[in-house]
Design a protein around this motif. Structure first.
Motif, PDB file in Angstrom:
ATOM      1  N   UNK A 159      42.999  37.442  38.979  1.00 32.32           N
ATOM      2  CA  UNK A 159      42.436  37.834  40.263  1.00 32.32           C
ATOM      3  C   UNK A 159      43.359  38.853  40.920  1.00 32.32           C
ATOM      4  N   UNK A 160      42.801  39.644  41.826  1.00 32.73           N
ATOM      5  CA  UNK A 160      43.605  40.612  42.557  1.00 32.73           C
ATOM      6  C   UNK A 160      43.243  40.581  44.030  1.00 32.73           C
ATOM      7  N   UNK A 161      44.243  40.679  44.873  1.00 33.73           N
ATOM      8  CA  UNK A 161      44.051  40.751  46.313  1.00 33.73           C
ATOM      9  C   UNK A 161      44.203  42.204  46.744  1.00 33.73           C
ATOM     10  N   UNK A 162      43.121  42.785  47.258  1.00 32.30           N
ATOM     11  CA  UNK A 162      43.151  44.142  47.793  1.00 32.30           C
ATOM     12  C   UNK A 162      42.286  44.191  49.040  1.00 32.30           C
ATOM     13  N   UNK A 163      42.747  44.935  50.012  1.00 33.26           N
ATOM     14  CA  UNK A 163      41.974  45.159  51.244  1.00 33.26           C
ATOM     15  C   UNK A 163      41.475  43.845  51.841  1.00 33.26           C
ATOM     16  N   UNK A 164      42.360  42.838  51.835  1.00 34.51           N
ATOM     17  CA  UNK A 164      42.102  41.531  52.466  1.00 34.51           C
ATOM     18  C   UNK A 164      40.994  40.725  51.787  1.00 34.51           C
ATOM     19  N   UNK A 165      40.696  41.043  50.538  1.00 38.31           N
ATOM     20  CA  UNK A 165      39.719  40.277  49.768  1.00 38.31           C
ATOM     21  C   UNK A 165      40.275  40.007  48.376  1.00 38.31           C
ATOM     22  N   UNK A 166      39.712  38.980  47.727  1.00 36.30           N
ATOM     23  CA  UNK A 166      40.108  38.630  46.366  1.00 36.30           C
ATOM     24  C   UNK A 166      38.983  38.998  45.418  1.00 36.30           C
ATOM     25  N   UNK A 167      39.344  39.712  44.346  1.00 36.38           N
ATOM     26  CA  UNK A 167      38.371  40.172  43.363  1.00 36.38           C
ATOM     27  C   UNK A 167      38.781  39.721  41.968  1.00 36.38           C
ATOM     28  N   UNK A 168      37.836  39.802  41.058  1.00 34.95           N
ATOM     29  CA  UNK A 168      38.064  39.460  39.663  1.00 34.95           C
ATOM     30  C   UNK A 168      38.503  40.696  38.889  1.00 34.95           C
ATOM     31  N   UNK A 177      47.754  28.788  44.082  1.00 37.79           N
ATOM     32  CA  UNK A 177      46.838  29.914  44.227  1.00 37.79           C
ATOM     33  C   UNK A 177      45.562  29.780  43.398  1.00 37.79           C
ATOM     34  N   UNK A 178      45.459  28.710  42.612  1.00 41.20           N
ATOM     35  CA  UNK A 178      44.217  28.432  41.911  1.00 41.20           C
ATOM     36  C   UNK A 178      43.972  29.241  40.657  1.00 41.20           C
ATOM     37  N   UNK A 179      44.937  30.042  40.227  1.00 41.10           N
ATOM     38  CA  UNK A 179      44.796  30.824  38.999  1.00 41.10           C
ATOM     39  C   UNK A 179      46.190  31.128  38.474  1.00 41.10           C
ATOM     40  N   UNK A 180      46.252  31.564  37.211  1.00 44.08           N
ATOM     41  CA  UNK A 180      47.555  31.839  36.611  1.00 44.08           C
ATOM     42  C   UNK A 180      48.195  33.078  37.202  1.00 44.08           C
ATOM     43  N   UNK A 181      47.409  34.126  37.412  1.00 48.17           N
ATOM     44  CA  UNK A 181      47.967  35.403  37.870  1.00 48.17           C
ATOM     45  C   UNK A 181      47.113  35.968  38.997  1.00 48.17           C
TER      46      UNK A 181
END
Length: 382
Positions: free
Chosen positions: A86-95, A262-266
């Motif tokens: 997952x990635x956090x960008x612009x205050x949202x989490x994406x796949x 954080x609910x995920x590995x990375x």
């Protein structure tokens, strides 16, 4: 004809080279400056929580090479693993990697596959032969996705503008027009049940291998041996005569937490405003285990200084001539073969390193038998 051989570096490349040489009857000394084998794949259990920690960042073994999967499976139990980032960008989490879910979420759409392809095609910029990372990204996914997911992360990871990085680096990043969020779509993906260090210790468990840890070797140390396989940095072998090639190093801030952090590995952090690149929660890298506590590592990338540990080469466009000078010297150097990520100044996955190690030993043994010149490279850096 059995020979006395020095292998410098006890990571995957060095360990497999040593094992294959020993299997062919040669006497092998393998040395490493660290106190443990495994190189940057080193894993160890956290004493308090029991979590298996990937000390130098997460490593997931993925390959389409069945023979290489079977090779490592001789020395460990490979546990199937599904890596999801997952990635956090612009205050949202994406796949990640970018897939149909990412595209629809980011643009607020409900595209099907064909609609998403057409939409991104309109976003893309026309670079017929992209010359750098940025051009490759803009030609593939367009500016909005590039700016959000890759520009800031790439600057932090590589320490330079994406226009200085080869286009081939972006080519390693998949873009999918379905809802498959697996980071690796290879048929064989897994992690050693007991960690990578135990795996490499097993590879090195051979009566004709002498392992010497906490031992630093230089080019001058190879004179007592018939041949040397060098998996350290190629520029250090030649005492930096053409200057230092660019490498990145990493720092990790480790912390223990309760429960699930954080609910995920990375979790990547793509915004340039976040000083770190990603956070790894290690217990998610071993989902077959159960732990009440958790261990996280906050990862930051920086330029590799003279006293730092190199993790991966930058291979900037501006380094091509410098690299060629070292390659020319290496091809002329007697009784030494350069291998591995650092020795060939290439960004190589674990399975590629192992395949190259097996092949280079086969070529070396053939050369010894026939009396022909030994190979200088496992993988040509150019």
């Amino acid at each position: 004809m059995n020979q006395s051989i020095l292998v410098v570096g006890a990571g995957f490349s060095g360990a497999v080279i040593a094992r294959e040489l020993a299997n062919n009857g040669h006497q092998v000394t393998i040395c490493d400056a660290r106190s443990n084998v495994g190189g940057n794949c080193h894993t160890e259990r956290d004493k308090q929580s029991g979590v298996m920690v990937h000390r130098y960042g997460p490593h997931i073994f993925h390959t389409t090479d069945t023979e290489i999967w079977e090779y490592v499976s001789q020395f460990t139990t490979m546990k199937p693993y599904r890596h999801s980032v997952r990635t956090t960008v612009q205050s949202s989490v994406y796949s990640l990697p970018i897939n149909l879910q990412t595209i629809n979420q980011f643009f607020g759409k409900t595209f099907n596959s064909d609609e998403a392809r057409a939409f991104l095609a309109d976003q893309c910029e026309d670079f017929q032969a992209p010359q750098n990372f940025e051009q490759a990204a803009l030609a593939s996914i367009g500016r909005p996705l590039y700016e959000a997911f890759f520009r800031g992360y790439t600057i932090k990871q590589w320490g330079c503008d994406p226009t200085e990085i080869p286009a081939q680096v972006f080519a390693r990043l998949p873009v999918r027009f379905n809802y498959d969020d697996r980071y690796f779509d290879h048929r064989l993906v897994g992690i050693p049940a007991d960690g990578y260090t135990a795996l490499i210790q097993n590879i090195l468990d051979h009566p004709q291998i002498d392992l010497q840890l906490n031992t630093t070797c230089t080019a001058q140390d190879i004179s007592d041996y018939d041949h040397c396989f060098w998996t350290g940095t190629i520029d250090s072998y030649f005492n930096f005569i053409h200057g230092r090639l660019g490498y990145r190093t990493l720092s990790f801030e480790m912390a223990r937490k309760a429960g699930d952090w954080q609910g995920c590995a990375v979790m990547n952090y793509g915004d340039i405003s976040a000083p770190y690149t990603r956070v790894t929660e290690h217990k998610h890298l071993a989902p077959w285990e159960d732990h009440n506590e958790t261990v996280i590592s906050i990862e930051t990338s920086k330029a590799c200084g003279p006293t730092d540990t190199p993790y991966y080469p930058t291979r900037k466009l501006s380094e091509r001539d410098q690299l060629k000078s070292y390659v020319d010297m290496a091809k002329a150097a007697p009784n030494v073969t350069f291998a591995g990520r650092l020795g060939t100044y290439r960004y190589l996955n674990m399975d590629t390193c192992i395949r190259a190690a097996i092949d280079i030993v086969a070529a070396y043994c053939s050369a010894v038998t026939s009396g022909s010149p030994s190979p200088n490279f496992a993988t040509d850096p150019l």
